[in-house]
Design an enzyme around this catalytic site. Structure first.
Site, mmCIF file in Angstrom:
data_model
loop_
_atom_site.group_PDB
_atom_site.id
_atom_site.type_symbol
_atom_site.label_atom_id
_atom_site.label_comp_id
_atom_site.label_asym_id
_atom_site.label_seq_id
_atom_site.Cartn_x
_atom_site.Cartn_y
_atom_site.Cartn_z
ATOM 1 N N GLU A 279 -5.776 6.371 5.193
ATOM 2 C CA GLU A 279 -5.612 6.760 3.795
ATOM 3 C C GLU A 279 -6.166 8.147 3.474
ATOM 4 O O GLU A 279 -5.585 8.862 2.659
ATOM 5 C CB GLU A 279 -6.262 5.717 2.880
ATOM 6 C CG GLU A 279 -5.570 4.361 2.946
ATOM 7 C CD GLU A 279 -6.035 3.420 1.856
ATOM 8 O OE1 GLU A 279 -5.890 3.763 0.674
ATOM 9 O OE2 GLU A 279 -6.567 2.344 2.196
ATOM 10 N N HIS B 287 -9.883 -10.000 26.364
ATOM 11 C CA HIS B 287 -8.996 -11.065 26.832
ATOM 12 C C HIS B 287 -7.527 -10.676 26.712
ATOM 13 O O HIS B 287 -6.651 -11.495 26.995
ATOM 14 C CB HIS B 287 -9.270 -12.354 26.055
ATOM 15 C CG HIS B 287 -10.636 -12.919 26.313
ATOM 16 N ND1 HIS B 287 -10.875 -13.896 27.258
ATOM 17 C CD2 HIS B 287 -11.842 -12.609 25.781
ATOM 18 C CE1 HIS B 287 -12.167 -14.189 27.276
ATOM 19 N NE2 HIS B 287 -12.774 -13.416 26.390
ATOM 20 N N LYS C 248 4.840 0.424 -3.604
ATOM 21 C CA LYS C 248 4.564 -0.419 -4.778
ATOM 22 C C LYS C 248 5.681 -0.265 -5.820
ATOM 23 O O LYS C 248 6.109 -1.251 -6.432
ATOM 24 C CB LYS C 248 3.225 -0.028 -5.396
ATOM 25 C CG LYS C 248 2.019 -0.450 -4.570
ATOM 26 C CD LYS C 248 0.735 -0.038 -5.256
ATOM 27 C CE LYS C 248 -0.503 -0.466 -4.461
ATOM 28 N NZ LYS C 248 -1.759 -0.041 -5.101
#
Length: 351
Positions: free
Chosen positions: A236, A252, A346
């Site tokens: 950001e 893992h 948005k």
């Protein structure tokens, strides 16, 4: 770019994001004090809790849960969804709706569902629909003032949760650790400020190393959500790609992915976040994993949390990362405040 040329900083940083970062210890201290004074009418017993939020509001939940993990008296889930988990039902479930703007659609949906299910609710916001919803429903509304970006309000989102769960007697008294965290953050600031030259400023130096790199941040234990925070701040503020990973899980799976594509791996920079409060096995994993990446030809470095206690370790690392992301934005020549890509999405979601 010359990171010691403050005239360029002033030209790029149109909304003064630097001051938001620099004042974070004061914001955190204010949030704790204010959170101890807000109205609170939640009735016992609380058996489980959900903290609903997104982005800068949700990271406060992650930080709080990771800090409190060794001594939390009830299970707590950070919810980044429109829907609550099925077990979040009835008055023994506390739902905290945390939205900086008060208009975050995912958080609003989750909080409305909490009301429908008869959960007890606390709202944390600067206003908007969430504040209105909370008042109409008769919930506790913790409304605070902050005119900046949600990502610059992380001290509020954490500090309020710390006060809330302490007042509900769901965590032990955190005052001593809190004081140590504020002290450590202020001491660390002495070498991180924009007036401190590159040769003496570790955040500026590391920002220079990240230029042109594919950044990966790795943390464990109390630093795991800090790795996520660094990733988000680099995205950001610097408008740059970054991702995060968590130990021991990374050993893992991620550890196997150090062969291909070789042209991309040499452009990577993996940063390991370490704290004295890490589990001893995770401290060993951090060093061995760093060495494995280095042997594979990947650029690596590490940053150490400072101070006394889990909270100090967590928040000194977080604060370092905020400065780092800011200096990376300056190095790339971008304004650290606007996030047009997010705002554009948005807007598109409302069509």
């Amino acid at each position: 770019m010359n990171l010691d040329d403050l005239t360029i900083f002033n030209q790029l940083d149109q909304s003064n994001m630097y001051d938001e970062i620099d004042r974070l210890p004061e914001q955190l201290a204010h949030a704790w004090k204010q959170g101890m004074q807000f109205p609170l009418h939640i009735k016992s017993p609380i058996r489980q809790a959900v903290i609903a939020g997104m982005g800068g509001s949700a990271i406060g939940a992650d930080l709080f849960i990771a800090y409190g993990d060794p001594f939390l008296r009830v299970p707590i889930l950070a919810c980044r969804e429109y829907q609550l988990p099925a077990w979040a039902q009835g008055p023994e479930t506390l739902v905290v709706g945390s939205s900086h703007s008060g208009n975050t659609e995912e958080t609003l949906a989750a909080v409305k569902q909490a009301g429908e299910r008869g959960c007890q609710v606390v709202v944390i916001t600067t206003g908007g629909e969430l504040a209105a919803l909370g008042r109409d429903a008769g919930w506790d509304v913790w409304q605070f003032e902050h005119a900046g970006q949600p990502r610059a309000a992380v001290g509020f989102s954490f500090g309020f949760l710390l006060a809330l769960f302490y007042r509900l007697e769901l965590i032990p008294d955190p005052q001593n650790e809190f004081d140590q965290a504020i002290k450590a953050m202020r001491e660390q600031q002495r070498v991180l400020g924009k007036d401190i030259p590159v040769v003496q400023n570790p955040a500026k130096r590391l920002a220079g190393q990240l230029m042109g790199r594919w950044v990966v941040v790795v943390g464990s234990d109390v630093a795991a959500p800090v790795a996520r925070r660094w990733k988000g701040q680099i995205n950001e503020l610097a408008k740059a790609w970054a991702q995060f990973d968590v130990l021991p899980e990374a050993d893992h799976n991620t550890l196997a992915g150090v062969e291909n594509p070789d042209t991309l791996l040499e452009k990577m920079m993996v940063l390991f976040l370490r704290t004295p409060s890490d589990h001893p096995r995770n401290r060993l994993r951090s060093e061995l994993t760093l060495q494995a990446f280095l042997t594979a030809g990947i650029n690596v470095d590490f940053v150490q949390g400072k101070g006394e206690g889990r909270m100090a370790h967590q928040w000194t690392l977080l604060h370092f990362g905020d400065y780092l992301a800011y200096y990376l934005a300056m190095a790339y020549g971008v304004d650290p405040t606007p996030v047009q890509a997010i705002e554009g999405l948005k807007t598109a979601m409302k069509r």
